[in-house]
Write an enzyme that holds these catalytic residues in place. Structure first.
Site, PDB file in Angstrom:
ATOM      1  N   PHE A 232       0.836  -1.213   0.000  1.00 53.19           N
ATOM      2  CA  PHE A 232       0.000   0.000   0.000  1.00 53.19           C
ATOM      3  C   PHE A 232       0.868   1.258   0.000  1.00 53.19           C
ATOM      4  CE2 PHE A 232      -4.689  -0.441   0.854  1.00 53.19           C
ATOM      5  CZ  PHE A 232      -4.775  -1.746   0.420  1.00 53.19           C
ATOM      6  N   CYS A 282      13.098  -3.209   0.615  1.00 50.90           N
ATOM      7  CA  CYS A 282      11.890  -4.014   0.838  1.00 50.90           C
ATOM      8  C   CYS A 282      10.708  -3.792  -0.100  1.00 50.90           C
ATOM      9  CB  CYS A 282      11.434  -3.837   2.274  1.00 50.90           C
ATOM     10  SG  CYS A 282      12.660  -4.464   3.427  1.00 50.90           S
TER      11      CYS A 282
HETATM   12  P1  NAD Z   1      20.291  -7.068   6.457  1.00 52.06           P
HETATM   13  O1  NAD Z   1      20.790  -7.698   5.228  1.00 52.06           O
HETATM   14  O2  NAD Z   1      20.706  -5.683   6.817  1.00 52.06           O
HETATM   15  O3  NAD Z   1      20.650  -7.990   7.713  1.00 52.06           O
HETATM   16  C1  NAD Z   1      20.479  -9.367   7.752  1.00 52.06           C
HETATM   17  C2  NAD Z   1      21.653  -9.987   8.515  1.00 52.06           C
HETATM   18  O4  NAD Z   1      21.389 -11.373   8.743  1.00 52.06           O
HETATM   19  C3  NAD Z   1      22.990  -9.921   7.782  1.00 52.06           C
HETATM   20  O5  NAD Z   1      23.937  -9.226   8.578  1.00 52.06           O
HETATM   21  C4  NAD Z   1      23.387 -11.396   7.589  1.00 52.06           C
HETATM   22  O6  NAD Z   1      24.773 -11.630   7.696  1.00 52.06           O
HETATM   23  C5  NAD Z   1      22.642 -12.062   8.724  1.00 52.06           C
HETATM   24  N1  NAD Z   1      22.417 -13.501   8.556  1.00 52.06           N
HETATM   25  C6  NAD Z   1      21.922 -14.159   7.471  1.00 52.06           C
HETATM   26  N2  NAD Z   1      21.829 -15.477   7.727  1.00 52.06           N
HETATM   27  C7  NAD Z   1      22.286 -15.665   8.993  1.00 52.06           C
HETATM   28  C8  NAD Z   1      22.442 -16.817   9.815  1.00 52.06           C
HETATM   29  N3  NAD Z   1      22.076 -18.023   9.416  1.00 52.06           N
HETATM   30  N4  NAD Z   1      22.963 -16.665  11.047  1.00 52.06           N
HETATM   31  C9  NAD Z   1      23.325 -15.439  11.490  1.00 52.06           C
HETATM   32  N5  NAD Z   1      23.190 -14.309  10.754  1.00 52.06           N
HETATM   33  C10 NAD Z   1      22.660 -14.424   9.524  1.00 52.06           C
HETATM   34  O7  NAD Z   1      18.683  -7.130   6.371  1.00 52.06           O
HETATM   35  P2  NAD Z   1      17.635  -6.165   7.092  1.00 52.06           P
HETATM   36  O8  NAD Z   1      17.455  -4.917   6.305  1.00 52.06           O
HETATM   37  O9  NAD Z   1      17.953  -6.087   8.526  1.00 52.06           O
HETATM   38  O10 NAD Z   1      16.293  -6.999   6.877  1.00 52.06           O
HETATM   39  C11 NAD Z   1      16.053  -8.178   7.594  1.00 52.06           C
HETATM   40  C12 NAD Z   1      14.590  -8.576   7.407  1.00 52.06           C
HETATM   41  O11 NAD Z   1      13.742  -7.550   7.945  1.00 52.06           O
HETATM   42  C13 NAD Z   1      14.155  -8.742   5.952  1.00 52.06           C
HETATM   43  O12 NAD Z   1      13.242  -9.790   5.887  1.00 52.06           O
HETATM   44  C14 NAD Z   1      13.463  -7.428   5.635  1.00 52.06           C
HETATM   45  O13 NAD Z   1      12.482  -7.597   4.638  1.00 52.06           O
HETATM   46  C15 NAD Z   1      12.813  -7.083   6.954  1.00 52.06           C
HETATM   47  N6  NAD Z   1      12.594  -5.650   7.190  1.00 52.06           N
HETATM   48  C16 NAD Z   1      13.568  -4.749   6.845  1.00 52.06           C
HETATM   49  C17 NAD Z   1      13.364  -3.400   7.128  1.00 52.06           C
HETATM   50  C18 NAD Z   1      14.403  -2.358   6.782  1.00 52.06           C
HETATM   51  O14 NAD Z   1      14.115  -1.178   6.931  1.00 52.06           O
HETATM   52  N7  NAD Z   1      15.583  -2.717   6.335  1.00 52.06           N
HETATM   53  C19 NAD Z   1      12.198  -2.982   7.772  1.00 52.06           C
HETATM   54  C20 NAD Z   1      11.247  -3.938   8.119  1.00 52.06           C
HETATM   55  C21 NAD Z   1      11.461  -5.267   7.824  1.00 52.06           C
HETATM   56  C1  UGA Z   2       9.464   1.061   4.316  1.00 49.74           C
HETATM   57  C2  UGA Z   2       8.186   1.222   5.140  1.00 49.74           C
HETATM   58  O1  UGA Z   2       7.879   2.615   5.248  1.00 49.74           O
HETATM   59  C3  UGA Z   2       8.346   0.618   6.531  1.00 49.74           C
HETATM   60  O2  UGA Z   2       7.119   0.689   7.250  1.00 49.74           O
HETATM   61  C4  UGA Z   2       8.773  -0.852   6.389  1.00 49.74           C
HETATM   62  O3  UGA Z   2       8.998  -1.412   7.669  1.00 49.74           O
HETATM   63  C5  UGA Z   2      10.053  -0.927   5.555  1.00 49.74           C
HETATM   64  O4  UGA Z   2       9.832  -0.308   4.267  1.00 49.74           O
HETATM   65  C6  UGA Z   2      10.480  -2.342   5.264  1.00 49.74           C
HETATM   66  O5  UGA Z   2       9.698  -3.262   5.379  1.00 49.74           O
HETATM   67  O6  UGA Z   2      11.630  -2.432   4.883  1.00 49.74           O
HETATM   68  P1  UGA Z   2      11.809   2.301   4.213  1.00 49.74           P
HETATM   69  O7  UGA Z   2      11.932   1.582   2.918  1.00 49.74           O
HETATM   70  O8  UGA Z   2      12.905   2.206   5.184  1.00 49.74           O
HETATM   71  O9  UGA Z   2      10.487   1.819   4.975  1.00 49.74           O
HETATM   72  O10 UGA Z   2      11.577   3.860   3.949  1.00 49.74           O
HETATM   73  P2  UGA Z   2      10.313   4.708   3.406  1.00 49.74           P
HETATM   74  O11 UGA Z   2      10.230   5.939   4.172  1.00 49.74           O
HETATM   75  O12 UGA Z   2       9.100   3.887   3.325  1.00 49.74           O
HETATM   76  O13 UGA Z   2      10.786   5.093   1.940  1.00 49.74           O
HETATM   77  C7  UGA Z   2      10.854   4.139   0.901  1.00 49.74           C
HETATM   78  C8  UGA Z   2      11.143   4.836  -0.414  1.00 49.74           C
HETATM   79  O14 UGA Z   2      10.034   5.623  -0.822  1.00 49.74           O
HETATM   80  C9  UGA Z   2      12.318   5.810  -0.350  1.00 49.74           C
HETATM   81  O15 UGA Z   2      13.064   5.718  -1.528  1.00 49.74           O
HETATM   82  C10 UGA Z   2      11.655   7.163  -0.228  1.00 49.74           C
HETATM   83  O16 UGA Z   2      12.453   8.222  -0.704  1.00 49.74           O
HETATM   84  C11 UGA Z   2      10.435   6.958  -1.082  1.00 49.74           C
HETATM   85  N1  UGA Z   2       9.332   7.879  -0.726  1.00 49.74           N
HETATM   86  C12 UGA Z   2       8.729   7.815   0.488  1.00 49.74           C
HETATM   87  C13 UGA Z   2       8.891   8.804  -1.669  1.00 49.74           C
HETATM   88  O17 UGA Z   2       9.412   8.875  -2.812  1.00 49.74           O
HETATM   89  N2  UGA Z   2       7.855   9.635  -1.337  1.00 49.74           N
HETATM   90  C14 UGA Z   2       7.241   9.596  -0.139  1.00 49.74           C
HETATM   91  O18 UGA Z   2       6.284  10.385   0.080  1.00 49.74           O
HETATM   92  C15 UGA Z   2       7.706   8.654   0.808  1.00 49.74           C
END
Ligand code: NAD
Ligand code: UGA
Length: 488
Positions: A232, A282
């Site tokens: 969304f 993501c």
């Molecule tokens: P990331 O790549 O930054 O971190 C993942 C870590 O897991 C890495 O450091 C990797 O080395 C480690 N890893 C992998 N396999 C492993 C194992 N078997 N044992 C120990 N360590 C291991 O990823 P992230 O951005 O933190 O995202 C993690 C999850 O959270 C994803 O599913 C993502 O979709 C979700 N998520 C991310 C965000 C975000 O803003 N980045 C927000 C919400 C949800």
């Molecule tokens: C997004 C969601 O906002 C989080 O709720 C979620 O947990 C996360 O993904 C995830 O699952 O990884 P994030 O990707 O960290 O968070 O950052 P956002 O603020 O959502 O921005 C995403 C992208 O959209 C960026 O490139 C940002 O510049 C762009 N964006 C955002 C726009 O172009 N316009 C807007 O009004 C808002």
């Protein structure tokens, strides 16, 4: 049975695992939090004495790590030991899109999650609550459960007599505002089927989150709600970006359109800023996962609907590079273009799926010479993303950092003014605060004229740019011609 959580282990010390566990440790001084990762370098960085050099940059994070590290927050590679001691294990590992095999290009690759489940199955002792923190396809908890259950009957971990609960607790933090999102969440979502386990996780969150913000659902709703939330949000950005193109064609201004529609309560004002296209690790991956699930469950029309959001995003990014080329007399070959901002959004050092990667690639393909500035992204990261030659801005020598380099010529600049020197155009791709306070008179004098500013984040004030003899294009607003001459 009531479970009291004293030891938490989080597998995965990334952008989610690190900040999330730091906040839990900060808010729950009576819980010991162990963050483990297979990546030794990442763990070393989390243990860095210099708090400015933590592997994840997030406003407010370093202060929390400073308070808690060595007290009840620890980072290590000691997988076996930390899993053994834990009452609750969070799985927070990466779940990228599969690159080969069944579902390649759409489905999430769950191999890291599966490895984690097997590690927990092998090392856990007594009762362990396993929490899915990673974003996962619907029904992944079933897979984790069956791996864990197999350990109860296998000889591998028989003597420890393990038992398990699996909960889904997706993370909704946004990068750049992660600490605020974690400390003041809109909601915490917990999916599970056993009351005692749900209650144990609720108790952890109750240390700082009010009861009415803790939503409890079944596991599948929780898993699907996370994918849906991201879909969304991304859909809103593709929607407004599609309108930005129409604004440019018709003379409307996308910011005025956003304000007009955003003041309708049903639509709401957030997430309506047109930009260079959404990035981040993501949105694309989670929507593609949703597309895969829809197709898998025999709903191709649903899949097509969501696929459109990703396709529009990609079209929009290329639209921006094409527009730059067109305005520089149809060619950028040998011309210097300054890229301001490489992170996918402001206040993070993360470049995953950043619009800057596609746009820079397009311009490099056209023969442009890029000088790139970003206040938080390091040179090695850009080098990894662009995979290419590196132009030393001091002596203009090319350093071939990567033998299999294909296209490019670019340099990394540590200041905005170094980046813009001699350039034909500036392209603003990340909305860093400092780009709103550029001294355009100084910049204009340093550029080759006729010079252009392409503002893909709409953060410049047109009158402050054009009065110094610069051409300006702003996203969703179109062109402004220079009003003044620059005396060089
Ligand atoms: P990331 O790549 O930054 O971190 C993942 C870590 O897991 C890495 O450091 C990797 O080395 C480690 N890893 C992998 N396999 C492993 C194992 N078997 N044992 C120990 N360590 C291991 O990823 P992230 O951005 O933190 O995202 C993690 C999850 O959270 C994803 O599913 C993502 O979709 C979700 N998520 C991310 C965000 C975000 O803003 N980045 C927000 C919400 C949800
Ligand atoms: C997004 C969601 O906002 C989080 O709720 C979620 O947990 C996360 O993904 C995830 O699952 O990884 P994030 O990707 O960290 O968070 O950052 P956002 O603020 O959502 O921005 C995403 C992208 O959209 C960026 O490139 C940002 O510049 C762009 N964006 C955002 C726009 O172009 N316009 C807007 O009004 C808002």
């Amino acid at each position: 049975m009531k479970y009291k959580i004293k030891n938490i282990c989080c597998i995965g010390a990334g952008y989610v695992g690190g900040p999330t566990m730091a906040v839990i440790a900060d808010k729950c001084p009576n819980i010991n939090v162990e963050v483990i990762d297979i990546n030794k370098e990442r763990i070393d960085d989390w243990n860095n004495k210099d708090f400015e050099k933590l592997p994840v940059y997030e406003p407010g994070l370093a202060e929390i790590v400073k308070r808690c590290r060595g007290r009840n927050l620890h980072f290590s590679n000691l997988l076996e030991e930390k899993i053994k001691n834990a009452d609750m294990v969070f799985i927070s590992v990466n779940t990228p899109t599969k690159t080969k095999g069944v579902g390649a290009g759409k489905a999430s690759d769950l191999k890291w999650v599966e490895v984690c489940a097997r590690q927990v199955a092998q090392f856990a002792r007594g009762h362990t609550i396993v929490v899915e923190k990673s974003t996962l396809p619907v029904r992944t908890a079933e897979v984790i459960k069956s791996i864990l259950e197999s350990s109860q009957s296998s000889t591998l971990n028989f003597s420890n007599n393990p038992s398990f609960d699996v909960l889904s607790n997706p993370e909704f933090l946004s990068e750049g505002t992660a600490i605020n999102d974690l400390t003041n969440p809109d909601r915490v979502l917990i999916g599970g089927d056993r009351k005692d386990a749900i209650e144990a996780l609720c108790e952890v969150y109750r240390n700082w989150v009010s009861e009415e913000k803790i939503l409890k659902t079944n596991v599948w709703s929780s898993e699907l709600a996370k994918l849906t939330a991201n879909a969304f949000l991304a859909q809103r950005i593709s929607s407004i970006n599609s309108i930005s193109a129409l604004c440019e064609a018709t003379g409307a201004d996308v910011r005025e359109v956003s304000r007009a529609i955003g003041s309708d309560n049903r639509i709401g004002s957030k997430f309506l800023d047109s930009g260079p296209g959404f990035g981040g690790s993501c949105f694309k991956k989670d929507i593609l996962n949703l597309v895969y699930l829809s197709e898998y469950f025999g709903l191709p029309e649903v899949g097509d609907f969501w696929k459109g959001v990703v396709e529009l995003n990609s079209w929009h990014q290329h639209r921006i590079s094409k527009l730059v080329v067109k305005n520089l007399f149809g060619t950028v070959s040998g011309k210097k273009i300054s890229i301001l901002g490489f992170a996918f959004k402001a206040n993070t050092n993360d470049t995953r799926e950043s619009a800057a990667i596609n746009i820079c690639h397009d311009l490099l393909e056209e023969g442009a010479i890029l000088s790139i500035h970003d206040p938080k992204v390091e040179k090695w990261q850009i080098s990894k993303d662009l995979g290419s030659k590196y132009l030393n801005p001091i002596n203009n020598d090319y350093i071939n950092e990567n033998n299999n380099s294909n296209i490019s010529e670019w340099s990394f600049c540590s200041t905005i003014y170094q980046a813009v020197k001699g350039s034909d155009a500036i392209l603003i791709l990340t909305e860093w605060d400092e780009y709103s306070f550029i001294d355009w008179e100084r910049v204009s004098k340093m550029m080759r004229h006729p010079a252009w500013v392409f503002d893909a984040r709409s953060i410049t004030k047109p009158e402050q740019v054009i009065k110094f003899g610069l051409n300006l294009w702003r996203i969703g607003d179109g062109y402004e011609r220079p009003t003044g001459d620059i005396k060089i």
